[in-house]
Design a protein around this motif. Structure first.
Motif, PDB file in Angstrom:
ATOM      1  N   VAL A 130       0.843  -1.189   0.000  1.00 51.72           N
ATOM      2  CA  VAL A 130       0.000   0.000   0.000  1.00 51.72           C
ATOM      3  C   VAL A 130       0.877   1.237   0.000  1.00 51.72           C
ATOM      4  O   VAL A 130       1.778   1.379   0.840  1.00 51.72           O
ATOM      5  CB  VAL A 130      -0.926   0.015   1.227  1.00 51.72           C
ATOM      6  N   LEU A 131       0.629   2.126  -0.946  1.00 49.95           N
ATOM      7  CA  LEU A 131       1.323   3.407  -1.018  1.00 49.95           C
ATOM      8  C   LEU A 131       0.365   4.498  -0.565  1.00 49.95           C
ATOM      9  O   LEU A 131      -0.725   4.650  -1.125  1.00 49.95           O
ATOM     10  CB  LEU A 131       1.800   3.687  -2.449  1.00 49.95           C
ATOM     11  N   ALA A 132       0.756   5.253   0.446  1.00 49.75           N
ATOM     12  CA  ALA A 132      -0.069   6.339   0.980  1.00 49.75           C
ATOM     13  C   ALA A 132       0.614   7.665   0.682  1.00 49.75           C
ATOM     14  O   ALA A 132       1.790   7.850   1.012  1.00 49.75           O
ATOM     15  CB  ALA A 132      -0.263   6.165   2.478  1.00 49.75           C
ATOM     16  N   THR A 133      -0.116   8.593   0.070  1.00 48.69           N
ATOM     17  CA  THR A 133       0.471   9.874  -0.308  1.00 48.69           C
ATOM     18  C   THR A 133      -0.304  11.022   0.325  1.00 48.69           C
ATOM     19  O   THR A 133      -1.482  10.906   0.635  1.00 48.69           O
ATOM     20  CB  THR A 133       0.460  10.069  -1.839  1.00 48.69           C
ATOM     21  N   ASP A 134       0.396  12.146   0.482  1.00 50.59           N
ATOM     22  CA  ASP A 134      -0.258  13.367   0.957  1.00 50.59           C
ATOM     23  C   ASP A 134       0.653  14.548   0.651  1.00 50.59           C
ATOM     24  O   ASP A 134       1.885  14.408   0.640  1.00 50.59           O
ATOM     25  CB  ASP A 134      -0.544  13.293   2.464  1.00 50.59           C
ATOM     26  N   MET A 135       0.042  15.703   0.420  1.00 45.30           N
ATOM     27  CA  MET A 135       0.814  16.929   0.228  1.00 45.30           C
ATOM     28  C   MET A 135       1.436  17.402   1.532  1.00 45.30           C
ATOM     29  O   MET A 135       2.477  18.062   1.548  1.00 45.30           O
ATOM     30  CB  MET A 135      -0.085  18.031  -0.331  1.00 45.30           C
ATOM     31  N   SER A 136       0.794  17.099   2.657  1.00 48.57           N
ATOM     32  CA  SER A 136       1.192  17.624   3.954  1.00 48.57           C
ATOM     33  C   SER A 136       2.234  16.740   4.627  1.00 48.57           C
ATOM     34  O   SER A 136       1.981  15.570   4.913  1.00 48.57           O
ATOM     35  CB  SER A 136      -0.041  17.741   4.860  1.00 48.57           C
ATOM     36  N   ALA A 137       3.403  17.326   4.908  1.00 46.34           N
ATOM     37  CA  ALA A 137       4.424  16.582   5.638  1.00 46.34           C
ATOM     38  C   ALA A 137       3.942  16.251   7.041  1.00 46.34           C
ATOM     39  O   ALA A 137       4.242  15.180   7.575  1.00 46.34           O
ATOM     40  CB  ALA A 137       5.717  17.393   5.702  1.00 46.34           C
ATOM     41  N   GLY A 138       3.170  17.165   7.648  1.00 46.19           N
ATOM     42  CA  GLY A 138       2.639  16.905   8.980  1.00 46.19           C
ATOM     43  C   GLY A 138       1.695  15.730   8.997  1.00 46.19           C
ATOM     44  O   GLY A 138       1.741  14.892   9.911  1.00 46.19           O
ATOM     45  N   ALA A 139       0.816  15.654   7.996  1.00 42.83           N
ATOM     46  CA  ALA A 139      -0.110  14.526   7.919  1.00 42.83           C
ATOM     47  C   ALA A 139       0.638  13.217   7.716  1.00 42.83           C
ATOM     48  O   ALA A 139       0.326  12.197   8.356  1.00 42.83           O
ATOM     49  CB  ALA A 139      -1.116  14.749   6.795  1.00 42.83           C
ATOM     50  N   LEU A 140       1.631  13.217   6.843  1.00 44.91           N
ATOM     51  CA  LEU A 140       2.394  11.988   6.594  1.00 44.91           C
ATOM     52  C   LEU A 140       3.131  11.524   7.848  1.00 44.91           C
ATOM     53  O   LEU A 140       3.256  10.314   8.090  1.00 44.91           O
ATOM     54  CB  LEU A 140       3.388  12.210   5.453  1.00 44.91           C
ATOM     55  N   ALA A 141       3.607  12.464   8.655  1.00 43.64           N
ATOM     56  CA  ALA A 141       4.277  12.085   9.898  1.00 43.64           C
ATOM     57  C   ALA A 141       3.306  11.379  10.838  1.00 43.64           C
ATOM     58  O   ALA A 141       3.652  10.376  11.479  1.00 43.64           O
ATOM     59  CB  ALA A 141       4.877  13.319  10.565  1.00 43.64           C
ATOM     60  N   VAL A 142       2.067  11.895  10.914  1.00 47.29           N
ATOM     61  CA  VAL A 142       1.043  11.252  11.749  1.00 47.29           C
ATOM     62  C   VAL A 142       0.726   9.862  11.211  1.00 47.29           C
ATOM     63  O   VAL A 142       0.646   8.886  11.962  1.00 47.29           O
ATOM     64  CB  VAL A 142      -0.224  12.118  11.815  1.00 47.29           C
ATOM     65  N   ALA A 143       0.530   9.764   9.885  1.00 51.59           N
ATOM     66  CA  ALA A 143       0.185   8.478   9.274  1.00 51.59           C
ATOM     67  C   ALA A 143       1.302   7.457   9.464  1.00 51.59           C
ATOM     68  O   ALA A 143       1.036   6.283   9.780  1.00 51.59           O
ATOM     69  CB  ALA A 143      -0.111   8.674   7.793  1.00 51.59           C
ATOM     70  N   ALA A 144       2.547   7.880   9.276  1.00 52.14           N
ATOM     71  CA  ALA A 144       3.671   6.958   9.439  1.00 52.14           C
ATOM     72  C   ALA A 144       3.777   6.487  10.891  1.00 52.14           C
ATOM     73  O   ALA A 144       4.084   5.315  11.153  1.00 52.14           O
ATOM     74  CB  ALA A 144       4.966   7.630   9.001  1.00 52.14           C
ATOM     75  N   ASP A 145       3.508   7.383  11.832  1.00 51.13           N
ATOM     76  CA  ASP A 145       3.525   6.982  13.243  1.00 51.13           C
ATOM     77  C   ASP A 145       2.423   5.969  13.526  1.00 51.13           C
ATOM     78  O   ASP A 145       2.635   5.001  14.263  1.00 51.13           O
ATOM     79  CB  ASP A 145       3.349   8.216  14.129  1.00 51.13           C
ATOM     80  N   ASN A 146       1.246   6.171  12.925  1.00 50.37           N
ATOM     81  CA  ASN A 146       0.161   5.198  13.099  1.00 50.37           C
ATOM     82  C   ASN A 146       0.547   3.833  12.550  1.00 50.37           C
ATOM     83  O   ASN A 146       0.239   2.798  13.152  1.00 50.37           O
ATOM     84  CB  ASN A 146      -1.109   5.711  12.421  1.00 50.37           C
ATOM     85  N   ALA A 147       1.221   3.826  11.404  1.00 47.72           N
ATOM     86  CA  ALA A 147       1.665   2.551  10.831  1.00 47.72           C
ATOM     87  C   ALA A 147       2.657   1.852  11.755  1.00 47.72           C
ATOM     88  O   ALA A 147       2.589   0.630  11.954  1.00 47.72           O
ATOM     89  CB  ALA A 147       2.285   2.787   9.455  1.00 47.72           C
ATOM     90  N   ARG A 148       3.573   2.616  12.334  1.00 44.86           N
ATOM     91  CA  ARG A 148       4.552   2.018  13.253  1.00 44.86           C
ATOM     92  C   ARG A 148       3.865   1.463  14.498  1.00 44.86           C
ATOM     93  O   ARG A 148       4.201   0.362  14.957  1.00 44.86           O
ATOM     94  CB  ARG A 148       5.601   3.069  13.647  1.00 44.86           C
ATOM     95  N   ARG A 149       2.926   2.205  15.045  1.00 48.63           N
ATOM     96  CA  ARG A 149       2.262   1.753  16.276  1.00 48.63           C
ATOM     97  C   ARG A 149       1.469   0.474  16.051  1.00 48.63           C
ATOM     98  O   ARG A 149       1.330  -0.342  16.965  1.00 48.63           O
ATOM     99  CB  ARG A 149       1.343   2.856  16.809  1.00 48.63           C
ATOM    100  N   HIS A 150       0.987   0.288  14.829  1.00 51.36           N
ATOM    101  CA  HIS A 150       0.215  -0.913  14.522  1.00 51.36           C
ATOM    102  C   HIS A 150       1.055  -1.967  13.799  1.00 51.36           C
ATOM    103  O   HIS A 150       0.502  -2.956  13.303  1.00 51.36           O
ATOM    104  CB  HIS A 150      -1.013  -0.542  13.690  1.00 51.36           C
ATOM    105  N   ALA A 151       2.364  -1.742  13.754  1.00 51.23           N
ATOM    106  CA  ALA A 151       3.311  -2.724  13.199  1.00 51.23           C
ATOM    107  C   ALA A 151       2.936  -3.132  11.783  1.00 51.23           C
ATOM    108  O   ALA A 151       2.978  -4.319  11.433  1.00 51.23           O
ATOM    109  CB  ALA A 151       3.402  -3.945  14.114  1.00 51.23           C
ATOM    110  N   LEU A 152       2.581  -2.142  10.962  1.00 51.97           N
ATOM    111  CA  LEU A 152       2.208  -2.401   9.572  1.00 51.97           C
ATOM    112  C   LEU A 152       3.397  -2.073   8.673  1.00 51.97           C
ATOM    113  O   LEU A 152       3.674  -0.911   8.363  1.00 51.97           O
ATOM    114  CB  LEU A 152       0.982  -1.570   9.189  1.00 51.97           C
ATOM    115  N   GLY A 153       4.073  -3.117   8.234  1.00 51.04           N
ATOM    116  CA  GLY A 153       5.262  -2.921   7.420  1.00 51.04           C
ATOM    117  C   GLY A 153       5.002  -2.934   5.925  1.00 51.04           C
ATOM    118  O   GLY A 153       5.949  -2.799   5.136  1.00 51.04           O
TER     119      GLY A 153
END
Length: 302
Positions: free
Chosen positions: A158-181
């Protein structure tokens, strides 16, 4: 999904006067619930208090007559004032549940809403289990759609994109917390980060409110990122861009799914058909309102 634009929350009751005297938890909650607008006042008051105290809801039943610590009461009063001013509960808590996930959210992201789970359901119907498929979520925000799909289809990339660096930081943190590699994050506008790649399915919950809609100045929408809400005079500017570029990034037989406003289905179906997509349809939500439109790239292009 955004709240129904036909709804305007009732005005809040006056903020209860703060007191330095210790209060029982039940008294504090009763006063807060009265001060909050709408039918969810009691539930919201409980969420804010439990956030401050660091307990689960079941704790309240056994501790209703406990006296609250003055420092915790001050912290609760501060959150309550912000909620009465209109700040969304999800931002005050820093999280929101979506699908089976507990997601961090921030003012850089839209607040995930239950109606968007309909888009996830429709996507999963088109993503066979146990298959190494490629999926893109455009404008991922907190990562809600991308992470839900990655959870249910662990063999998909799955590729997730966004214009906002802030949003991507939140999304990437969510992926890490749920161990989604099996999720990758890239910054950029709509199809730009796809870099010539093709996907079995592209999903998006893009901005779709008209830029002059007065509801943008009301309720929770005042606090959410404007760039993720409004899109031109008719709300369709970003959707036009996504549809126009979709065929170039879909594999033969690949699907495009878009969430949108209740009155935009006919216009979006016309755009999908004009772009050469087939099996075009609009699916309603639980309130029987048009919610998701979709189309498929033909197996062969003429």
């Amino acid at each position: 999904m955004l709240p129904s634009l036909a709804y305007t929350a009732p005005p809040p009751s006056p903020m209860p006067a703060m007191t330095t005297a210790p209060q029982e938890i039940r008294q504090l909650l009763a006063a807060a619930a009265h001060a909050l607008p709408g039918v969810e006042g009691r539930h919201e008051a409980e969420l804010l208090l439990l956030h401050v105290l660091g307990h689960e809801r079941s704790w309240l039943f056994a501790h209703a007559t406990d006296l609250i610590d003055p420092a915790e009461q001050a912290a609760f009063d501060a959150l309550l004032r912000r909620r009465i001013a209109g700040e969304p509960v999800a931002y005050l808590l820093g999280r929101r549940g979506f699908w089976t996930l507990d997601l961090a959210v921030s003012p850089d992201t839209l607040i995930p809403r239950p109606e968007t789970e309909r888009l996830v359901e429709l996507a999963l119907e088109r993503l066979p289990e146990g298959t190494p498929l490629r999926v893109a979520d455009l404008g991922t925000g907190s990562g809600a759609i991308a992470l839900a799909l990655a959870t249910e289809r662990p063999q998909a990339r799955v590729l997730a994109t966004d214009m906002s660096a802030g949003a991507l930081a939140v999304a990437a943190d969510n992926a890490r917390r749920h161990a989604l590699g099996n999720v990758e994050f890239r910054q950029g506008s709509w199809h730009a980060p796809l870099a010539g790649e093709r996907f079995d399915l592209i999903a998006s919950n893009p901005p779709y409110i008209a830029s002059d809609d007065p509801h943008l100045e009301r309720g929770d929408l005042r606090f959410e990122p404007a760039s993720a809400l409004a899109s031109g005079a008719d709300g369709l500017d970003d959707i036009r861009v996504i549809i126009a570029g979709a065929v170039a990034h879909l594999l033969p037989g690949g699907w495009l799914l878009l969430e949108h406003g209740w009155d935009q289905g006919p216009a979006i179906r016309a755009l999908l058909a004009a772009a050469g997509l087939v099996e075009v349809d609009t699916v309603v939500d639980l309130e029987q309102r048009d919610r998701v439109s979709l189309g498929r790239r033909p197996a062969t292009l003429e």
